[in-house]
Write an enzyme that holds these catalytic residues in place. Structure first.
Site, PDB file in Angstrom:
ATOM      1  N   ASP A 186       0.832  -1.201   0.000  1.00  0.00           N
ATOM      2  CA  ASP A 186       0.000   0.000   0.000  1.00  0.00           C
ATOM      3  C   ASP A 186       0.870   1.254   0.000  1.00  0.00           C
ATOM      4  O   ASP A 186       0.596   2.226  -0.718  1.00  0.00           O
ATOM      5  CB  ASP A 186      -0.916  -0.021   1.225  1.00  0.00           C
ATOM      6  CG  ASP A 186      -1.837   1.181   1.277  1.00  0.00           C
ATOM      7  OD1 ASP A 186      -2.684   1.324   0.382  1.00  0.00           O
ATOM      8  OD2 ASP A 186      -1.703   1.987   2.215  1.00  0.00           O
TER       9      ASP A 186
ATOM     10  N   GLU B  96      -1.420  -5.432  -4.290  1.00  0.00           N
ATOM     11  CA  GLU B  96      -0.542  -4.633  -3.429  1.00  0.00           C
ATOM     12  C   GLU B  96       0.567  -5.504  -2.841  1.00  0.00           C
ATOM     13  O   GLU B  96       1.721  -5.068  -2.740  1.00  0.00           O
ATOM     14  CB  GLU B  96      -1.354  -3.979  -2.312  1.00  0.00           C
ATOM     15  CG  GLU B  96      -2.235  -2.837  -2.791  1.00  0.00           C
ATOM     16  CD  GLU B  96      -2.988  -2.166  -1.665  1.00  0.00           C
ATOM     17  OE1 GLU B  96      -3.304  -0.965  -1.800  1.00  0.00           O
ATOM     18  OE2 GLU B  96      -3.275  -2.836  -0.642  1.00  0.00           O
TER      19      GLU B  96
END
Length: 234
Positions: free
Chosen positions: A51, A123
């Protein structure tokens, strides 16, 4: 991951891992790990790192490609690129769902097609590339994956850019409010050309475009150029 599947995915990703364990961990969903009798890790720690990598790389890519965009515009564009829907779309372009290891419950509820699972796994993959190859490598991989998305979002943003810039400028200067009027529409329905007149205080111009919005944007762009030359004096 089975060797053939590993090669298929890395070919799509355009990156060959030096340490395949990073990729394996990125593809271990929690539901799968919970069903194993080993000390296997799920992908949530990598998702956490990914992230941050995602935000940094997209911010860097936008600043690199569009050096004149303001911080506020960059923030809006970035948020349009790093959301769950966009990430899941990119994950599907890689067929990422085919490679994620899921538990029986998620398999039965079509977990491979869930946006949340796909975006989280993507991610985690970004984090795996970063840990395995470093920042320059993950930047190259992600810039390639996001290139079309960035162009699309920028194109959509440009539909509002000049009008927004003009509105902010006149408000800050306490100047006359821009007033747009459609002067004409020409051509068949599938290929119309619009002409819009724009008045802002002493400034008046016309813009044309294939839509009303585009004509307004073009008119606002012209007025901004005039204001830059002459200034906003009553």
């Amino acid at each position: 991951m089975i060797h053939n599947l590993y090669l298929q995915f890395t070919k799509k990703l355009q990156y060959l891992f030096k340490n395949k364990d990073f990729l394996d961990e990125a593809l271990h969903h929690r539901s799968f790990v919970n069903e194993q009798n080993t000390a296997m890790r799920d992908n949530e720690r990598l998702e956490f790192l990914g992230d941050a990598v995602l935000s940094l790389v997209i911010s860097h890519a936008l600043m690199k490609r569009y050096p004149d965009l303001k911080e506020g515009d960059l923030t809006v564009i970035r948020s349009s690129l790093v959301n769950e829907r966009q990430l899941a779309c990119i994950a599907r372009s890689l067929n990422l769902g085919d490679y994620i290891l899921l538990g029986k419950g998620e398999e039965q509820t079509n977990g491979r097609e869930k946006d949340s699972i796909l975006s989280d796994a993507l991610e985690a993959v970004f984090a795996a590339v970063y840990l395995d190859g470093g920042y320059d490598v993950v930047f190259k991989v992600m810039e390639s994956l996001f290139s079309e998305k960035i162009d699309s979002v920028i194109s959509e943003s440009e539909e509002h850019y000049y009008k927004s810039q003009l509105q902010e400028l006149v408000q800050a200067a306490h100047y006359s409010t821009p007033f747009y009027t459609v002067i004409s529409e020409n051509g068949p329905d599938h290929e119309k050309t619009f002409v819009v007149e724009l008045k802002v205080g002493k400034f008046t111009t016309r813009g044309t475009g294939k839509s009303k919005k585009k004509a307004e944007q073009n008119a606002a762009k012209i007025i901004l150029g005039e204001i830059e030359k002459k200034g906003l004096k009553s």
